[in-house]
Design an enzyme around this catalytic site. Structure first.
Site, PDB file in Angstrom:
ATOM      1  CG  ASP A 201      44.375  38.148  34.517  1.00  0.00           C
ATOM      2  OD1 ASP A 201      42.986  37.690  34.716  1.00  0.00           O
ATOM      3  OD2 ASP A 201      45.190  37.887  34.865  1.00  0.00           O
ATOM      4  CE  LYS A 202      40.912  48.251  34.692  1.00  0.00           C
ATOM      5  NZ  LYS A 202      40.147  48.814  35.949  1.00  0.00           N
TER       6      LYS A 202
END
Length: 246
Positions: free
Chosen positions: A57-58
């Protein structure tokens, strides 16, 4: 403090890299204005066409692997679904979590787009999701963040047996030990405390180790990357550096 991605291993079949927090793995309509795209950065750096093997995830940092052919990507993706591959994370959560825990709690898919989010959660079939947790260290701080006169936190090691989206964050929330720095599944009072007290505003989740076999030779591969930046400073502040390497 800005941290750039770094190649930590490369041969003619694959590339392993350090992903900083705040970088997207590839372009996405969910965050169309983000310009820090890891896939493009590593393509430019290596001069090679790369294929994503898995995702982070970012806001998550750490080890990530890309393949240099679709065939190698498919082989590595299959490995990551099997028992002999290992993905190890470290994270900081609220409270003193159990010393060891198997979180076996099915999760509905996470909707990406607005029209998907209109569906009720009860309409979405739950998928098997299993997370293994081990507590590495704890700290009690003399600050009243919620209703208690002091605040407790745990450093944890996490292994994923399945790979559902946001699985770690959702599972830690389920056992009432939400991750620090997570705006969606965490607790805002503790997130603000870490930002104001320690200058740490990121999600405290890091992919520290990845073990798999080479897609051609089947030789064992181990890729590791310790936390950097804000996460590293926090480990030093709490005297957790050695515990994070256990």
């Amino acid at each position: 403090m800005s941290i750039d991605p770094e190649i930590i291993f490369e041969d003619e079949y694959l590339l392993a890299a350090y992903k900083p927090e705040g970088w997207l793995v590839h372009r996405s309509g969910i965050d169309r204005h983000e310009i820090r795209i890891l896939l493009q950065y590593l393509r430019d750096l290596s001069g090679q066409h790369l294929f994503p093997v898995h995702r982070l995830d970012k806001p998550t940092s750490g080890v990530i692997v890309f393949a240099k052919s679709s065939e190698a990507a498919a082989q590595l993706q299959q490995q990551l679904k099997e028992e002999h591959s290992q993905k190890k994370y470290i994270a900081v959560c609220r409270g003193y979590c159990p010393e060891r825990e198997v979180i076996d709690y099915p999760l509905p898919p996470v909707a990406d787009f607005k029209h998907q989010r209109k569906r009720s959660k009860s309409d979405l079939p739950r998928q098997e999701a299993v997370t293994l947790l081990r507590r590495l260290a704890t700290v009690e701080l003399p600050y009243e963040v919620d209703r208690y006169p002091s605040s407790r936190y745990s450093l944890v090691e996490i292994h994923l047996k399945t790979g559902r989206r946001h699985q770690i964050r959702r599972h830690l929330k389920h056992i009432h030990h939400p991750l620090i720095g997570c705006p969606k599944y965490g607790k805002s009072s503790h997130n603000r405390f870490f930002l104001h007290q320690f200058g740490c505003g990121r999600l405290l989740l890091h992919s520290v180790r990845l073990e798999l076999k080479h897609p051609v030779s089947s030789a064992p591969l181990v890729f590791q990357a310790e936390p950097r930046g804000e996460f590293k400073k926090l480990l030093e502040t709490f005297d957790w550096v050695e515990a994070s390497r256990a």
